[in-house]
Design a protein around this motif. Sequence first.
Motif, short mmCIF file in Angstrom:
data_model
loop_
_atom_site.label_atom_id
_atom_site.label_comp_id
_atom_site.label_asym_id
_atom_site.label_seq_id
_atom_site.Cartn_x
_atom_site.Cartn_y
_atom_site.Cartn_z
N ASN A 117 46.75 29.83 42.48
CA ASN A 117 46.64 29.57 43.92
C ASN A 117 46.54 30.85 44.74
N ARG A 118 47.43 31.82 44.48
CA ARG A 118 47.41 33.06 45.25
C ARG A 118 46.12 33.84 44.98
N VAL A 119 45.73 33.90 43.72
CA VAL A 119 44.51 34.64 43.37
C VAL A 119 43.29 34.00 44.02
N LEU A 120 43.28 32.67 44.10
CA LEU A 120 42.13 31.99 44.68
C LEU A 120 41.96 32.36 46.15
N ILE A 121 43.06 32.53 46.87
CA ILE A 121 42.97 32.92 48.29
C ILE A 121 42.29 34.27 48.42
N PHE A 122 42.72 35.24 47.60
CA PHE A 122 42.10 36.56 47.66
C PHE A 122 40.65 36.53 47.18
N SER A 123 40.36 35.65 46.24
CA SER A 123 38.98 35.53 45.77
C SER A 123 38.08 34.92 46.83
N PHE A 124 38.59 33.93 47.57
CA PHE A 124 37.85 33.42 48.73
C PHE A 124 37.55 34.55 49.69
N ALA A 125 38.57 35.35 49.97
CA ALA A 125 38.40 36.47 50.90
C ALA A 125 37.37 37.46 50.37
N ALA A 126 37.41 37.75 49.07
CA ALA A 126 36.47 38.69 48.48
C ALA A 126 35.04 38.18 48.56
N ALA A 127 34.85 36.90 48.25
CA ALA A 127 33.51 36.31 48.32
C ALA A 127 32.98 36.32 49.75
#
Length: 346
Positions: A271-281
């Motif tokens: 969950n936490r990683v997905l938030i940062f991955s959304f931000a990165a994309a």
Amino acid sequence: MPTNLSDEISTTISASAVLKGLRKSKYTIWALFGVVIALFSLYAIVTDGFELFFTRLYDGLTNGFIYSAMAIALVLIYKATGVINFAQGSMAMLGTFVAYVLIVEQGVPTLLGILIAMALSALFGAGIERVLIRPFDPTNHLPITIITLGLFLGINAFAGLIWLYDPRAFPTPFPSGADDYFELFGARLRYDRLGIWIMVGLMFVLLTLLLRKTKAGLAFRSVSSSIESSRLVGINVGRTLQFGWALAAAVGTLAGCLIANTTLLEPNFMNRVLIFSFAAATLGGLDSIGGAVVGGLIVALVETMAGGYIDVIGSELAATTALAVIVVVLVVRPNGLYGSKRIERV
């Protein structure tokens, strides 16, 4: 016209012109970003020395490559459908649990277990597209978005039912002993971190070659550009979208396996990683695979360095700082650093 009002209008026009100029050239953004990096690096080295600076730099790069891998999976689905796949993290989590079962419970070698889990995840992603996504019009984004939200809830509940919520240690395919490191610029660089960098970089290269040098990749790029035009030239849109979902699922599982080794494996670990991955994309551009890599590295480095060197921010507000940088960049370039501009008829 009053002088004050005239000055105010002139200032507004000037500010608008500067903003438009920045939006037109990403090189200006990179120049400003480079100056900030140089000044901050100098401050960090003078404050705490080379060793701590490069230790934090290696940590940030490791997190950045992990965020990038997950961001690439998000970009693949967005390029194909124009929709953010909210179930991407859950699909990656499920694939990681499959790898765990193969490696830990069945005794399959770690790297081979990860590759098998990626293949099974690709089949799972292709099945999702065929059964749940293809019956809907790909240009109608609302039902597809709702389906991904439903998958997010369903897969998480399924994993919790099967594996419960007990944290598990996930093995790494790279050397990870106490002495498995070498010194670079006075700081220890561990082989398992270097392995993550190499694996994500190799995945990016292979994925780029697949999309640029093969017929399936060419068809995928065509569908990403225009579904209607692709149909007119005889491309099977359904199978091409299925190809994109399979690729995204496999890449997501690789990201999940790399992440699980740096934390503990449980149904909510993505969950936490997905938030940062959304931000990165979003930062790199939602339709740019290369932008996803750059965005992931920027997000992770800002998070690590700001939290480590600025006392007011600390580890608690480090994530907020990274997201603030993204907001600033998107104000200047709404499509992200490498996102393509969309031309719409009005």
